[in-house]
Write an enzyme that holds these catalytic residues in place. Structure first.
Site, mmCIF file in Angstrom:
data_model
loop_
_atom_site.group_PDB
_atom_site.id
_atom_site.type_symbol
_atom_site.label_atom_id
_atom_site.label_comp_id
_atom_site.label_asym_id
_atom_site.label_seq_id
_atom_site.Cartn_x
_atom_site.Cartn_y
_atom_site.Cartn_z
ATOM 1 N N HIS A 21 0.807 -1.235 0.000
ATOM 2 C CA HIS A 21 0.000 0.000 0.000
ATOM 3 C C HIS A 21 0.832 1.272 0.000
ATOM 4 O O HIS A 21 0.287 2.364 -0.007
ATOM 5 C CB HIS A 21 -0.929 0.006 1.211
ATOM 6 C CG HIS A 21 -0.187 0.197 2.509
ATOM 7 N ND1 HIS A 21 0.496 -0.826 3.121
ATOM 8 C CD2 HIS A 21 0.007 1.284 3.272
ATOM 9 C CE1 HIS A 21 1.056 -0.365 4.224
ATOM 10 N NE2 HIS A 21 0.791 0.900 4.347
HETATM 11 C C1 UD1 Z 1 -1.760 5.091 6.421
HETATM 12 C C2 UD1 Z 1 -0.409 5.516 7.006
HETATM 13 C C3 UD1 Z 1 0.628 4.424 6.751
HETATM 14 C C4 UD1 Z 1 0.135 3.082 7.236
HETATM 15 C C5 UD1 Z 1 -1.206 2.779 6.599
HETATM 16 C C6 UD1 Z 1 -1.769 1.465 7.065
HETATM 17 C C7 UD1 Z 1 0.038 7.926 6.979
HETATM 18 C C8 UD1 Z 1 0.836 8.984 6.331
HETATM 19 N N1 UD1 Z 1 0.085 6.720 6.392
HETATM 20 O O1 UD1 Z 1 -1.604 5.020 5.001
HETATM 21 O O2 UD1 Z 1 1.806 4.759 7.439
HETATM 22 O O3 UD1 Z 1 1.074 2.084 6.892
HETATM 23 O O4 UD1 Z 1 -2.116 3.839 6.954
HETATM 24 O O5 UD1 Z 1 -2.936 1.180 6.402
HETATM 25 O O6 UD1 Z 1 -0.577 8.164 7.989
HETATM 26 N N2 UD1 Z 1 -9.109 4.623 2.655
HETATM 27 C C9 UD1 Z 1 -10.322 3.994 2.664
HETATM 28 N N3 UD1 Z 1 -10.805 3.585 3.855
HETATM 29 C C10 UD1 Z 1 -10.151 3.780 5.030
HETATM 30 C C11 UD1 Z 1 -8.909 4.427 4.992
HETATM 31 C C12 UD1 Z 1 -8.399 4.830 3.808
HETATM 32 O O7 UD1 Z 1 -10.945 3.798 1.637
HETATM 33 O O8 UD1 Z 1 -10.667 3.376 6.102
HETATM 34 C C13 UD1 Z 1 -8.535 5.040 1.359
HETATM 35 C C14 UD1 Z 1 -8.884 6.449 1.031
HETATM 36 O O9 UD1 Z 1 -9.121 6.516 -0.336
HETATM 37 C C15 UD1 Z 1 -7.628 7.218 1.357
HETATM 38 C C16 UD1 Z 1 -6.547 6.194 1.107
HETATM 39 O O10 UD1 Z 1 -7.134 4.943 1.416
HETATM 40 O O11 UD1 Z 1 -7.488 8.363 0.593
HETATM 41 C C17 UD1 Z 1 -5.306 6.389 1.905
HETATM 42 O O12 UD1 Z 1 -5.616 6.497 3.300
HETATM 43 P P1 UD1 Z 1 -4.639 7.340 4.274
HETATM 44 O O13 UD1 Z 1 -5.146 7.246 5.674
HETATM 45 O O14 UD1 Z 1 -4.403 8.677 3.717
HETATM 46 O O15 UD1 Z 1 -3.249 6.601 4.140
HETATM 47 P P2 UD1 Z 1 -2.845 5.058 4.032
HETATM 48 O O16 UD1 Z 1 -2.357 4.810 2.661
HETATM 49 O O17 UD1 Z 1 -3.947 4.180 4.550
#
Ligand code: UD1
Length: 369
Positions: free
Chosen positions: A207
């Site tokens: 991811h």
């Molecule tokens: C975040 C952490 C990363 C961790 C990862 C574990 C930061 C900078 N990154 O990355 O260190 O390894 O979590 O998963 O904090 N989304 C959903 N549902 C959710 C959450 C996210 O659909 O419940 C999608 C959304 O489109 C979002 C994208 O995933 O824009 C990324 O989510 P985000 O929380 O920004 O970062 P992660 O890539 O999950």
């Protein structure tokens, strides 16, 4: 009565805080422990399931910040979290790991004069293009106390002039959760549901923005999985970020093949059940490098650096360049049966949270017994 407020935000935070909450029960007549969930992760599969699997009580506050750019997400957390701190006025705040919630909440607390303890402090990948490295650097530099999982963290913190008296080598609370959940993982039906047999499948997670946000890069990593699937079944619980990009780039067809099972993100217990019986794990995660080390399962980490060097030095982790050739050459090594066994690092014994809470009560709050 002292008040401690712990923050969770994203998936890897829940397993680090659950054992802390349990350990505070020993001091429940002297410490009130409050959990705040920022809502950085909000899907049922990314959040709620973990509360159930880890027996983590519902948070007192859910800030519901959701997704957005880094600036939007961080800013929303700061605005909402400040309101909580103004109501609760805790004596100490605990943050864990390296996600945006960790950074946002520590800045908010420090500006209000509330001391902050960073659990899993001091880890450094030395790669400042990783958002997590910035989160780690900033959080540590303003934290009052760092609780560390491995000795490399102490060296890093001392180089950055962190007060040595406030560094505590207490171990790894994520591994506390692993030991807590292992008996439940034994009961999990996930392998029969997926139709996979012990040691006859590879488990994949991916991811990181650097691996999944560009079409060519994601495409070449998927090509490696297709190649592997000719020799071993591949199970790939897909993170929402990766799934979104797979669809955006039109790459679904590439992996829509017999030997690859792409599934929704799993809860903690089912994922643990798959990890402990896998032939090997291919990942770009932080925590999985540590969990596979404890489970003695080979781990191939597709990243240019790791902030958890002990997993390479004494564990089962191998760091490889995130490209097709490197994945396939390490894969071939594992399939030929030539992979080393690892050892379990110091204090990764299931009791880290108890040590942390003891330090908080004895050294920080100076309770008399
Ligand atoms: C975040 C952490 C990363 C961790 C990862 C574990 C930061 C900078 N990154 O990355 O260190 O390894 O979590 O998963 O904090 N989304 C959903 N549902 C959710 C959450 C996210 O659909 O419940 C999608 C959304 O489109 C979002 C994208 O995933 O824009 C990324 O989510 P985000 O929380 O920004 O970062 P992660 O890539 O999950």
């Amino acid at each position: 009565m002292k008040k401690v407020l712990s923050v969770v935000g994203a998936r890897p935070n829940f397993m680090k805080i659950a054992p802390i909450d349990r350990a505070f029960k020993k001091y429940s007549d002297r410490v009130e422990h409050i959990i705040v969930h920022t809502g950085q992760h909000y899907d049922r599969k990314m959040s709620d399931t973990f509360f159930e699997d880890l027996e983590l009580p519902d948070p007192k506050y859910f800030l519901g910040v959701g997704s957005g750019t880094h600036a939007q997400q961080t800013a929303k957390i700061i605005l909402e979290f400040e309101k909580v701190l103004e109501i609760e006025k805790p004596d100490l705040m605990i943050v864990v790991g390296d996600v945006n919630s960790t950074l946002a909440c520590s800045i908010t607390a420090v500006k209000l004069g509330i001391p902050t303890a960073h659990i899993e402090g001091g880890l450094r990948s030395l790669d400042r293009t990783m958002p997590e490295e910035i989160n780690r650097l900033v959080t540590d530099s303003i934290s009052s106390y760092c609780f560390i999982t491995e000795l490399s963290a102490k060296i890093n913190l001392l180089k950055e002039n962190f007060n040595p008296d406030n560094i505590f080598f207490t171990g790894n609370t994520m591994i506390d959760s692993l030991y807590f959940a292992l008996p439940k993982a034994e009961e999990s039906q996930i392998k029969s549901i997926l139709g996979v047999e012990d040691k006859k499948y590879a488990l994949i997670t991916m991811h990181r923005p650097s691996n999944v946000d560009e079409k060519d890069q994601l495409g070449s990593l998927l090509d490696a999985m297709v190649e592997m699937s000719k020799k071993i079944e591949v199970v790939f619980p897909m993170h929402p970020r990766t799934r979104k990009n797979l669809e955006l780039f039109g790459l679904e067809e590439k992996v829509n093949i017999e030997g690859i099972k792409i599934i929704e993100p799993l809860g903690y217990i089912n994922f643990l059940a798959l990890m402990r019986s896998a032939c090997f794990v291919l990942t770009d995660s932080g925590g999985i490098q540590e969990e596979t080390t404890v489970l003695n399962i080979p781990c191939i980490t597709m990243r240019t650096s790791t902030e958890r060097p002990v997993t390479i030095e004494i564990g089962t982790n191998t760091l490889i360049q995130p490209n097709y050739e490197s994945i396939i050459s390490t894969f071939n090594k594992i399939m030929s049966g030539n992979y080393r066994n690892g050892k379990i690092p110091q204090y990764w014994d299931g009791h880290a949270a108890e040590r942390i809470v003891d330090v908080i009560c004895k050294n920080i709050f100076k309770f008399e017994f």
